[in-house]
Write an enzyme that holds these catalytic residues in place. Structure first.
Site, PDB file in Angstrom:
ATOM      1  CE1 TYR A 104      -4.294  -1.547   0.683  1.00  0.00           C
ATOM      2  CE2 TYR A 104      -2.906  -3.129   1.851  1.00  0.00           C
ATOM      3  CZ  TYR A 104      -4.113  -2.789   1.270  1.00  0.00           C
ATOM      4  OH  TYR A 104      -5.144  -3.692   1.276  1.00  0.00           O
ATOM      5  CE1 TYR A 143      -1.875  -7.250   3.759  1.00  0.00           C
ATOM      6  CE2 TYR A 143      -2.568  -6.673   1.533  1.00  0.00           C
ATOM      7  CZ  TYR A 143      -2.814  -6.740   2.893  1.00  0.00           C
ATOM      8  OH  TYR A 143      -4.014  -6.302   3.407  1.00  0.00           O
ATOM      9  NE  ARG A 153      -6.465 -10.343   4.213  1.00  0.00           N
ATOM     10  CZ  ARG A 153      -7.602  -9.761   3.819  1.00  0.00           C
ATOM     11  NH1 ARG A 153      -7.724  -8.448   3.875  1.00  0.00           N
ATOM     12  NH2 ARG A 153      -8.619 -10.480   3.375  1.00  0.00           N
ATOM     13  CG  HIS A 156      -7.784  -7.635  -0.129  1.00  0.00           C
ATOM     14  ND1 HIS A 156      -6.583  -8.206   0.233  1.00  0.00           N
ATOM     15  CD2 HIS A 156      -7.876  -6.479   0.586  1.00  0.00           C
ATOM     16  CE1 HIS A 156      -5.980  -7.446   1.126  1.00  0.00           C
ATOM     17  NE2 HIS A 156      -6.736  -6.381   1.358  1.00  0.00           N
ATOM     18  CG  HIS A 158      -9.772  -2.498   1.386  1.00  0.00           C
ATOM     19  ND1 HIS A 158     -10.047  -3.122   2.573  1.00  0.00           N
ATOM     20  CD2 HIS A 158      -8.453  -2.735   1.138  1.00  0.00           C
ATOM     21  CE1 HIS A 158      -8.965  -3.714   3.035  1.00  0.00           C
ATOM     22  NE2 HIS A 158      -7.981  -3.493   2.177  1.00  0.00           N
TER      23      HIS A 158
END
Length: 238
Positions: A104, A143, A153, A156, A158
């Site tokens: 991110y 990640y 994870r 995905h 959000h």
């Protein structure tokens, strides 16, 4: 059917306290949640319009610097629907995600994957008259997630969905069809029913893909009802 509310199937929703998702140990409430009625001013505005959106807000590949981000070029599209399958027009959708390497753009993200200088990782759009929305992005990478040894994870995106005003907001996550990390994802597997997780998985949609350019995934969002899309912040009884 004209009922204002449809009973929710609570078996689909994960308990607030889920020790395998370690942050719930400290964050889960100790007392029952209460629903607070919104006032008239809260449910009637402020409203959203295209005047507040930029021409590239829906295009995460180019909306950060104008140059193209690195990664698997991906289209995410679908419709926002109510419990009776009717389109919800004028809903504001915001998305945020990791880059193609799984990182991110956030100062507290310490994952060693590189930051893409041309990828901001967020975008927004409004649904049209048919409840339809469209984003262009790069497929996010997996990640590591410090829940247990070697936990990861799965990829995905959000989603945040606003209704008629800022207080009407629902949050969820979208996963990709065929992800090999699904069986061990520590957050997705707090959901007790596999059918509920299925509602969060966007199937590949080759009909909407752009040849020699982008693959597409379809993610329809159902706001309420017995088989609604899973939301992280759905109020008790709503």
């Amino acid at each position: 059917m004209t009922a204002e509310y449809f009973q929710r199937d609570r078996r689909w929703h994960p308990p607030a306290y889920t020790p395998d998702y370690k942050t719930t140990v400290a964050r889960s409430p100790n007392l029952p949640l209460l629903s607070v009625e919104n006032s008239l001013s809260e449910i009637t505005g402020p409203t959203f319009s295209h005047a507040g959106l930029g021409p590239l807000d829906h295009d995460l590949i180019r909306n950060f610097t104008g140059e193209e981000a690195i990664g698997e070029r991906t289209i995410v599209h679908g419709r926002v629907l109510d419990q009776n399958g009717r389109p919800v027009k004028g809903a504001l959708l915001e998305v945020w995600q990791a880059n193609a390497g799984g990182r991110y753009r956030h100062k507290k993200d310490g994952y060693l994957a590189p930051v893409d200088p041309n990828f901001g990782g967020c975008g927004r759009c409004l649904t049209d008259e048919d409840g339809y929305y469209f984003f262009r992005t790069v497929k996010p990478g997996a990640y590591p997630f410090r829940s247990f040894s070697n936990s990861w994870r799965m990829a995905h995106i959000h989603f945040s969905i606003f209704g008629a005003g800022m207080t009407q907001r629902l949050i969820t996550q979208m996963y990709f069809e065929g992800d090999p990390l699904r069986a061990q994802d520590p957050i997705a597997n707090t959901v007790p029913d596999q059918a509920a997780i299925d509602r969060l998985v966007a199937p590949l949609d080759l009909e909407a893909s752009v040849p020699l350019d982008s693959l597409a995934y379809r993610f329809d969002i159902v706001l309420r009802g017995r088989r609604q899309t899973m939301f992280e912040n759905k109020l008790e009884g709503a």
